[in-house]
Design a protein around this motif. Sequence first.
Motif, PDB file in Angstrom:
ATOM      1  N   GLN A  90      38.434  52.554  88.097  1.00 60.38           N
ATOM      2  CA  GLN A  90      39.175  53.799  87.929  1.00 60.38           C
ATOM      3  C   GLN A  90      40.097  54.009  89.122  1.00 60.38           C
ATOM      4  OE1 GLN A  90      39.324  56.578  85.476  1.00 60.38           O
ATOM      5  NE2 GLN A  90      41.086  56.591  86.866  1.00 60.38           N
ATOM      6  N   PHE A  91      41.427  53.950  88.885  1.00 57.93           N
ATOM      7  CA  PHE A  91      42.368  54.302  89.948  1.00 57.93           C
ATOM      8  C   PHE A  91      42.072  55.722  90.441  1.00 57.93           C
ATOM      9  CE2 PHE A  91      45.576  51.003  88.399  1.00 57.93           C
ATOM     10  CZ  PHE A  91      45.675  50.342  89.611  1.00 57.93           C
ATOM     11  N   PRO A  92      42.509  56.073  91.678  1.00 54.03           N
ATOM     12  CA  PRO A  92      42.059  57.313  92.332  1.00 54.03           C
ATOM     13  C   PRO A  92      42.196  58.567  91.473  1.00 54.03           C
ATOM     14  CG  PRO A  92      43.286  55.966  93.869  1.00 54.03           C
ATOM     15  CD  PRO A  92      43.399  55.285  92.545  1.00 54.03           C
ATOM     16  N   GLN A  93      41.121  59.334  91.450  1.00 53.22           N
ATOM     17  CA  GLN A  93      41.025  60.559  90.671  1.00 53.22           C
ATOM     18  C   GLN A  93      40.465  61.698  91.518  1.00 53.22           C
ATOM     19  OE1 GLN A  93      41.322  61.770  87.420  1.00 53.22           O
ATOM     20  NE2 GLN A  93      42.110  59.950  86.385  1.00 53.22           N
ATOM     21  N   SER A  94      40.731  62.927  91.076  1.00 55.16           N
ATOM     22  CA  SER A  94      40.012  64.107  91.554  1.00 55.16           C
ATOM     23  C   SER A  94      38.961  64.440  90.504  1.00 55.16           C
ATOM     24  CB  SER A  94      40.954  65.298  91.726  1.00 55.16           C
ATOM     25  OG  SER A  94      41.985  64.997  92.635  1.00 55.16           O
ATOM     26  N   ILE A  95      37.762  64.813  90.937  1.00 55.56           N
ATOM     27  CA  ILE A  95      36.640  65.034  90.023  1.00 55.56           C
ATOM     28  C   ILE A  95      36.366  66.536  89.911  1.00 55.56           C
ATOM     29  CG2 ILE A  95      34.278  64.381  89.462  1.00 55.56           C
ATOM     30  CD1 ILE A  95      36.159  61.991  89.870  1.00 55.56           C
ATOM     31  N   VAL A 105      33.720  51.007  88.853  1.00 57.07           N
ATOM     32  CA  VAL A 105      34.124  51.345  90.218  1.00 57.07           C
ATOM     33  C   VAL A 105      34.967  52.608  90.160  1.00 57.07           C
ATOM     34  CG1 VAL A 105      35.356  50.601  92.281  1.00 57.07           C
ATOM     35  CG2 VAL A 105      34.103  48.927  90.897  1.00 57.07           C
ATOM     36  N   LEU A 106      34.565  53.626  90.885  1.00 58.98           N
ATOM     37  CA  LEU A 106      35.234  54.919  90.853  1.00 58.98           C
ATOM     38  C   LEU A 106      35.930  55.173  92.186  1.00 58.98           C
ATOM     39  CD1 LEU A 106      35.865  57.678  89.633  1.00 58.98           C
ATOM     40  CD2 LEU A 106      33.539  58.412  90.241  1.00 58.98           C
ATOM     41  N   PHE A 155      30.400  64.258  95.662  1.00 56.05           N
ATOM     42  CA  PHE A 155      29.910  64.608  94.329  1.00 56.05           C
ATOM     43  C   PHE A 155      29.577  63.347  93.533  1.00 56.05           C
ATOM     44  CE2 PHE A 155      30.583  65.399  89.823  1.00 56.05           C
ATOM     45  CZ  PHE A 155      29.908  66.587  89.598  1.00 56.05           C
ATOM     46  N   SER A 156      30.479  62.387  93.544  1.00 58.13           N
ATOM     47  CA  SER A 156      30.291  61.163  92.761  1.00 58.13           C
ATOM     48  C   SER A 156      29.145  60.320  93.302  1.00 58.13           C
ATOM     49  CB  SER A 156      31.590  60.352  92.749  1.00 58.13           C
ATOM     50  OG  SER A 156      32.632  61.099  92.165  1.00 58.13           O
ATOM     51  N   LYS A 157      29.007  60.264  94.627  1.00 57.08           N
ATOM     52  CA  LYS A 157      27.888  59.524  95.213  1.00 57.08           C
ATOM     53  C   LYS A 157      26.556  60.144  94.808  1.00 57.08           C
ATOM     54  CE  LYS A 157      28.043  56.701  98.214  1.00 57.08           C
ATOM     55  NZ  LYS A 157      27.928  55.219  98.179  1.00 57.08           N
ATOM     56  N   ASP A 217      25.786  56.594  89.254  1.00 59.66           N
ATOM     57  CA  ASP A 217      25.236  55.309  89.685  1.00 59.66           C
ATOM     58  C   ASP A 217      26.330  54.249  89.577  1.00 59.66           C
ATOM     59  OD1 ASP A 217      23.683  53.161  90.363  1.00 59.66           O
ATOM     60  OD2 ASP A 217      22.655  53.049  88.419  1.00 59.66           O
ATOM     61  N   CYS A 218      27.234  54.246  90.556  1.00 59.42           N
ATOM     62  CA  CYS A 218      28.327  53.275  90.563  1.00 59.42           C
ATOM     63  C   CYS A 218      28.890  53.185  91.977  1.00 59.42           C
ATOM     64  CB  CYS A 218      29.443  53.677  89.585  1.00 59.42           C
ATOM     65  SG  CYS A 218      30.318  55.188  90.028  1.00 59.42           S
ATOM     66  N   GLU A 219      29.744  52.201  92.190  1.00 60.04           N
ATOM     67  CA  GLU A 219      30.431  52.094  93.464  1.00 60.04           C
ATOM     68  C   GLU A 219      31.518  53.167  93.539  1.00 60.04           C
ATOM     69  OE1 GLU A 219      32.858  48.839  96.247  1.00 60.04           O
ATOM     70  OE2 GLU A 219      31.973  48.235  94.318  1.00 60.04           O
ATOM     71  N   VAL A 220      31.548  53.915  94.643  1.00 61.91           N
ATOM     72  CA  VAL A 220      32.530  54.982  94.829  1.00 61.91           C
ATOM     73  C   VAL A 220      33.273  54.730  96.133  1.00 61.91           C
ATOM     74  CG1 VAL A 220      32.918  57.476  94.978  1.00 61.91           C
ATOM     75  CG2 VAL A 220      30.966  56.596  93.656  1.00 61.91           C
TER      76      VAL A 220
END
Length: 332
Positions: free
Chosen positions: A119-124, A146-147, A157-159, A163-166
């Motif tokens: 995933q190219f850079p995002q705001s969550i 990959v986020l 928040f994502s970490k 359950d993925c690489e951030v």
Amino acid sequence: MSGVQQAQLITKLQDQTHDCLKAFVDPDAPISILDFPDIKNCGDSAIWLGEMAYLQTRFNKRPAYVCTTDDFSPDELANAAPTGPIFIHGGGNFGDIWVFHQDFRERMMELYPDRQIVQFPQSIHYKSEARLEQSRRAIGKHKNFVLLVRDEESFQFSKDKFDCEVRLCPDMAFCIGKIEPEKPQMPVLAMLRQDQEQVGAVDFSAYPDIPKEDWITENKMDVRRAKAMGLFSALLHLTPSEMRLRKLDAAAQNRFQRGIRQISRGEAIVTDRLHVHICSLLIGRPHAVLDNNYGKIRRFMNAFSGGTDLSYKATSLDDGIRWARERAGVPA
């Protein structure tokens, strides 16, 4: 902010982007980019063109397959890019504000459990715990997602939730590089959102001398013409994927150039749009920054682009206009 400082900031963010992304681009493997932003918002086109510029500048590479959410074809993807990572276009639609994009993203995870998806850079941003849980399950099942995120809050928040690489990564639009603006036509221009991310209704009656605009209005004929010209350039001995890419690139260029012409008119700008902030940095225009309704712009500035004398974190519309008028030399 001098031209040298402007160039140094842009180069710094481009290098940070490369440090974040280089592990996921194999020069010898095809890549795909899904969810092309075929919409009026110039900021999404800026992100797309930054993604294209990054691949071209760092790897002399173009995607083997691109699509919108409407014309995605599993067969075409399999033919054009049977291996290699699948990238998803970046922006601010990860979560449940722009749920159609999240649905598409999670569908790709389900369809391609054995392919790396980046995933190219995002705001969550999530409002619903139920929707967050749905995303958490989709990511957890995939195991090779990959986020990339654009601010520290989204990173933490994502970490915590996924359950993925951030990884923390600047917005891709900076990969476009420095842009020469047109001459300003007015002292102050207000570029304020008119969608579901705006903070609230803005009373602009006290500022009859300042144009209040957004950049989500476009001439549909101009965009169709741009797509047709891009397609015309691709008619000789090119694959269907390359023909589609040229058509979509032409549309993105048309929208991006419209946005640059629009904001260049202001000697100073007041905005609550993230990519008006980013594009103002690219053209070297001073601008006062308000925020959207969930803090996306301040979060990004705190992580990457704040701390220059080109941008000012305004505490209110009145404060932002006061600062912009000062920078434009308008008498109080």
